[in-house]
Motif scaffolding. Sequence first.
Motif, PDB file in Angstrom:
ATOM      1  N   VAL A   1     -11.823  -3.178   6.841  1.00  0.00           N
ATOM      2  CA  VAL A   1     -11.055  -2.631   7.959  1.00  0.00           C
ATOM      3  C   VAL A   1     -11.378  -1.154   8.088  1.00  0.00           C
ATOM      4  O   VAL A   1     -11.303  -0.406   7.109  1.00  0.00           O
ATOM      5  N   ASN A   2     -11.745  -0.741   9.309  1.00  0.00           N
ATOM      6  CA  ASN A   2     -11.929   0.680   9.599  1.00  0.00           C
ATOM      7  C   ASN A   2     -10.570   1.266   9.949  1.00  0.00           C
ATOM      8  O   ASN A   2      -9.933   0.854  10.925  1.00  0.00           O
ATOM      9  N   LEU A   3     -10.087   2.206   9.158  1.00  0.00           N
ATOM     10  CA  LEU A   3      -8.758   2.767   9.361  1.00  0.00           C
ATOM     11  C   LEU A   3      -8.623   3.527  10.672  1.00  0.00           C
ATOM     12  O   LEU A   3      -7.506   3.814  11.117  1.00  0.00           O
TER      13      LEU A   3
ATOM     14  N   ARG B   1      -4.538  -1.494  14.268  1.00  0.00           N
ATOM     15  CA  ARG B   1      -4.305  -1.026  12.895  1.00  0.00           C
ATOM     16  C   ARG B   1      -3.722  -2.162  12.049  1.00  0.00           C
ATOM     17  O   ARG B   1      -2.531  -2.207  11.749  1.00  0.00           O
TER      18      ARG B   1
ATOM     19  N   ARG C   1       0.377   2.205   7.822  1.00  0.00           N
ATOM     20  CA  ARG C   1      -0.034   1.613   6.556  1.00  0.00           C
ATOM     21  C   ARG C   1       0.310   2.497   5.359  1.00  0.00           C
ATOM     22  O   ARG C   1       0.379   2.016   4.230  1.00  0.00           O
TER      23      ARG C   1
ATOM     24  N   LEU D   1      -3.640  -4.731   8.585  1.00  0.00           N
ATOM     25  CA  LEU D   1      -3.671  -4.538   7.140  1.00  0.00           C
ATOM     26  C   LEU D   1      -3.727  -5.903   6.466  1.00  0.00           C
ATOM     27  O   LEU D   1      -2.745  -6.642   6.462  1.00  0.00           O
TER      28      LEU D   1
ATOM     29  N   LEU E   1     -10.549  -0.837   2.854  1.00  0.00           N
ATOM     30  CA  LEU E   1     -10.139   0.021   3.963  1.00  0.00           C
ATOM     31  C   LEU E   1     -11.024   1.258   3.930  1.00  0.00           C
ATOM     32  O   LEU E   1     -11.095   1.944   2.919  1.00  0.00           O
ATOM     33  N   SER E   2     -11.709   1.540   5.041  1.00  0.00           N
ATOM     34  CA  SER E   2     -12.673   2.644   5.040  1.00  0.00           C
ATOM     35  C   SER E   2     -12.333   3.676   6.107  1.00  0.00           C
ATOM     36  O   SER E   2     -11.711   3.364   7.132  1.00  0.00           O
ATOM     37  N   ARG E   3     -12.761   4.905   5.862  1.00  0.00           N
ATOM     38  CA  ARG E   3     -12.566   5.995   6.820  1.00  0.00           C
ATOM     39  C   ARG E   3     -13.683   7.005   6.626  1.00  0.00           C
ATOM     40  O   ARG E   3     -14.030   7.360   5.485  1.00  0.00           O
TER      41      ARG E   3
ATOM     42  N   GLU F   1     -13.601   4.717   0.843  1.00  0.00           N
ATOM     43  CA  GLU F   1     -13.223   3.306   0.872  1.00  0.00           C
ATOM     44  C   GLU F   1     -12.128   3.052  -0.156  1.00  0.00           C
ATOM     45  O   GLU F   1     -12.298   3.330  -1.346  1.00  0.00           O
TER      46      GLU F   1
ATOM     47  N   TYR G   1       0.844  -1.196   0.000  1.00  0.00           N
ATOM     48  CA  TYR G   1       0.000   0.000   0.000  1.00  0.00           C
ATOM     49  C   TYR G   1       0.881   1.249   0.000  1.00  0.00           C
ATOM     50  O   TYR G   1       1.947   1.281   0.620  1.00  0.00           O
TER      51      TYR G   1
END
Length: 505
Positions: A384-386, A391, A158, A393, A65-67, A57, A38
């Motif tokens: 995965v919620n960032l 944390r 990450r 990956l 990976l979402s935020r 996402e 990444y």
Amino acid sequence: MRACLLVLALLCGCVSAQTIDGERSRFLSSPNGRTGTYAPFRLVLKDLLGVDTLTIESGAPGVALSRDVATAGKTEVEVVIPALVGEGTTISILGSGGDVIETLAPKLPLRRIEPDYARPYVAVFSNNPVYARVLVPNSPRTAVCDYYELQEFFTDWRLFDGYDAIVIINPDETRLPPGSQRAIAEFCSLGGNAMILGSFRLGESDVDVPAPADPEVMLIRGVPVQRFGYGPGAIHRIAFDELQRSQLAADVVMDALRDQFWFGATRAPGGKPQSRIPPQLSPCPPPLPPSDAAPTPLFWGLGGGVLLLCLLAPLLGARVTRRAWPAQLVVLAGCAAIGSVALTQDRPLPVFELTAIVRSGEGQAASQRTFLMAENSWHDGIVVNLDDRERSLPRRIPARAGWHAWAIDLPLVRIPASRGASSDLSGGMVGEEIFRDFATRAHRGATQFSTSDAYPLEWWLEANAYRGRHAALTPLEWTFPAEQFRDARVIVRSAIGVTDKRVPG
């Protein structure tokens, strides 16, 4: 009411059409990038009309990976998010209901950087870009470098995923952004190298990370260098005034990087360097044979009801009428009713088989790579919620037919207890045996490792048991927090520990 719905529809249409600025959104490391890892991707959102929160996402095959990003009162927002350097990468904007509003397929970096002992991949942070390029040059003889401003320092490991090392040039005691201390600790616990040239003032307190090992002072080309071992990684610090007085400052920096990258040896080890690129050959043992689910009391009750219905309905029907069809109709209706009740039974949970490799070194810092194999009946994807504290990956890896598989990296883990003695690897030998002979005996159950442990053990030895490598290999008592996957039956197949050691001086 219709007018309100029309206004909302128009606003959603504006967000859908204009939210992502595709021209300015890009990989920050471009044109460089390491395939399979990444890299930091800057996403520019514009024309945010009436939107308070958006979910971003970063999608890759089998991983999302979402935020959540607050956008209230802003017309433009820039967000840096990890994105996979590889095919199938997407950046999406999600609505409040989880629906995709807009998707961008980012332009991938053109120059793909392969792991190479002779030329590490380095992220350099400095407020003086000209001096940074002189001190840590990007050249075929030294390293591949990406240059950033100090205020751009990443606070999530990450975003450092593809790099072998990070260099921080900070002669003026500039404070790094909050969260930098944890990001550096996580990066080093995964085997990375952080080098601070100058001051190291993070401005943070009460950060719950393990302390580094006691410093070791090395003299490189006449310049004192402090090395703090941190699990399999390390933190180096060089006083900036000492570096300025040296006529070979660039060589000092590269020698310090290579010292860590080569495990303290004077020449590069054989084979390819360790990296977080997911393996193409699975280290997991073959899946266990499928086990039938134990029948529940409801199953036996429904089965008995079907038998009684088929037996009694014809007898009772014969007493009431001489025709056969009423009894047959009763049997069909009864079986349909019992079948509908049977649908309410809990179905067998899909099976997860886990293999873990815990990597440690100096001090208490350690990291973990978990290989997860899931039956195809489980949904194909990990989200995965960032912003979660853990944390992790995940990355999709090749799997056997009927299974999905991921490699999941997790920094700063506790070192599990051992369930057997350690074996030392040195110069391609495990104890008195060639490493392949030791792996063969492990498959036969003739070592302290179980036959399931033999698969990740052999996989790691084949990749790492070359000249210059020293390590201790240990079978571990490892348990997985099964509550993370309540919709699956978790089976831990194997767990081994790898303690990296420096070449004896």
